[in-house]
Motif scaffolding. Structure first.
Motif, PDB file in Angstrom:
ATOM      1  N   CYS A  70       0.835  -1.208   0.000  1.00 16.52           N
ATOM      2  CA  CYS A  70       0.000   0.000   0.000  1.00 16.52           C
ATOM      3  C   CYS A  70       0.869   1.258   0.000  1.00 16.52           C
ATOM      4  N   ALA A 129       0.957   4.045  -2.983  1.00 13.95           N
ATOM      5  CA  ALA A 129       0.642   5.420  -2.603  1.00 13.95           C
ATOM      6  C   ALA A 129       1.746   6.372  -3.034  1.00 13.95           C
ATOM      7  N   ALA A 168       1.587   6.951  -6.891  1.00 11.59           N
ATOM      8  CA  ALA A 168       0.508   7.887  -7.232  1.00 11.59           C
ATOM      9  C   ALA A 168       0.914   9.317  -6.911  1.00 11.59           C
ATOM     10  N   THR A 175      -2.341  12.922  -1.645  1.00 13.45           N
ATOM     11  CA  THR A 175      -2.412  11.779  -2.571  1.00 13.45           C
ATOM     12  C   THR A 175      -1.884  10.517  -1.908  1.00 13.45           C
ATOM     13  N   THR A 222      -4.448   7.505  -0.848  1.00 11.92           N
ATOM     14  CA  THR A 222      -4.245   6.227  -1.527  1.00 11.92           C
ATOM     15  C   THR A 222      -3.954   5.121  -0.527  1.00 11.92           C
ATOM     16  N   THR A 279      -7.086   4.294   1.570  1.00 12.71           N
ATOM     17  CA  THR A 279      -8.086   3.615   0.742  1.00 12.71           C
ATOM     18  C   THR A 279      -7.705   2.160   0.495  1.00 12.71           C
TER      19      THR A 279
END
Length: 405
Positions: A62, A66, A69, A378, A382, A385
């Motif tokens: 994750c 992240a 992104a 961001t 990310t 989420t």
């Protein structure tokens, strides 16, 4: 009405199974039953797989996604920030006054980069940035989560535990990825061939691999750890940001970073957004000067002296009246390299303060703030989420495994 009548009846034994298996009511006239069954089977398999994954692997994955992104979204702002931070580091030693600024503010710097290099210049260094974000956030998020659990059992003060976990995770990620960030900074500070000579760095790299090859051949392994000391000083940034983020998120949502509950159906967008913005602004404002120091140290060559007549080229030329000196770190006519201007954190601070004044320590701070806040938003959006999605799949997978026993 009695309490017993108000409570819903207990679920039937088939309820959990029906949650994952298709039913006639769920089938659409557009989707054949076989497709819906295949999708349900794939979803169930994915849920069971997520239930078996260790938290460290999930945090690493994750965090890496992240970071990627964030890098794609904010690369142009990072280029502008790097140019502003490095401005002034290539001025000739014979200059008694600061060099005329080429990059002025966010819009002015963007205009210069766009005019000289076009869209390619706005994304210069994106490759090593993405290569750097993958291990940086993967290491940081996984180590932070493990360290936090470790310190929680040994410290009663949660603030102190989170600060210690932030420093531990930041040190691990910095030591592991500093070479990548040096290459990224070199590429981002590289200007067009149409730029004035006094503003050109003493290198030209065609790609990430070309930068690595040339740096290793001409400067040695130590070049990849340029700016490591101010980078480690920058651990104060994460020591402020992440404990504050957890504090604000707890106040806004009642949950810690990456934490969800089985009752949650959505990510707490507003709470995460507010916690991220407040924590990032506080951390950036308090620790920004170390970024300028790191950039200055990373954007100069560290070539060792080579034999030459009187070693003039390495020493930077004769000193005194009547002798023209070249910019520190730039190539001479015979191909030799001058001695670096910046050596060590304290000496770098003294030189910047003497030549450019205290304001130079905050070059690009406005642009960095505009870049850092969206980058942090961001990244954290990310990450949170993805963690929420994993938690939901994990809960479903555990339920499927219980039903299959």
């Amino acid at each position: 009405m009695s309490t017993d009548e108000a409570e819903p009846p207990p679920p039937s034994p088939t309820t959990a199974t029906e949650r994952y298996a298709p039913t006639p009511a769920r089938l659409s006239s557009r989707d054949p039953p076989m497709q819906d069954s295949s999708w349900s089977s794939l979803h169930s398999s994915l849920a069971v797989k997520c239930a078996s994954l260790p938290n460290s692997s999930v945090n690493a994955a994750c965090g890496a996604l992240a970071g990627i992104a964030s890098g794609i979204v904010t690369c142009p702002l990072d280029v502008i920030k790097t140019r502003l931070q490095a401005q002034g580091s290539f001025r000739p030693r014979s200059f008694t006054r600061p060099t005329r600024a080429v990059y002025n503010g966010l819009i002015g710097t963007a205009r210069v980069i766009w005019t000289q290099d076009g869209v390619r210049g706005m994304y210069r260094g994106l490759g090593p940035m993405l290569l750097g974000y993958i291990p940086t956030w993967a290491v940081y998020m996984s180590v932070y989560d493990l360290s936090k659990d470790f310190y929680y059992t040994r410290m009663e003060n949660k603030w102190l535990s989170r600060i210690s976990a932030s420093i531990t995770a930041g040190a691990c990620s910095t030591l592991a990825t500093n070479p990548i960030w040096v290459i990224k900074t070199r590429l981002m500070s590289q200007v067009s061939s149409r730029a004035q000579e006094e503003h050109r760095p003493p290198w030209h790299y065609k790609s990430t691999f070309d930068a690595f090859r040339k740096m290793y051949a001409s400067e040695g392994l130590s070049a990849f750890y340029s700016g490591l000391t101010p980078a480690l000083l920058g651990l104060s940034h994460v020591a402020i940001q992440f404990p504050l983020y957890e504090y604000f998120k707890m106040r806004f949502t009642g949950l810690e970073m990456g934490q969800t509950t089985s009752a949650d159906s959505d990510v707490h967008w507003v709470g995460i957004l507010g916690a991220t913005i407040l924590s990032k602004i506080c951390a950036t404002s308090a620790t920004y000067p170390h970024e300028v120091l790191r950039t200055r140290l990373q954007t100069q060559q560290r070539t060792l002296p080579s034999p030459s007549h009187e070693e003039i080229a390495f020493r930077g030329g004769h000193q005194g009246l009547g002798h023209h000196t070249r910019p520190p770190g730039t190539a001479s006519s015979d191909g030799m390299i001058n001695i670096p201007r910046y050596r060590g954190v304290l000496r770098t601070c003294a030189i910047i303060l003497k030549e450019e004044g205290w304001r130079a320590f905050y070059n690009g701070m406005g642009t960095n703030m505009i870049r850092a806040v969206p980058a942090a938003v961001t990244t954290m959006m990310t990450y949170e989420t993805l963690r929420s999605m994993h938690q939901k799949l994990k809960n479903e997978g555990e339920e499927i495994e219980r039903q299959s026993r």
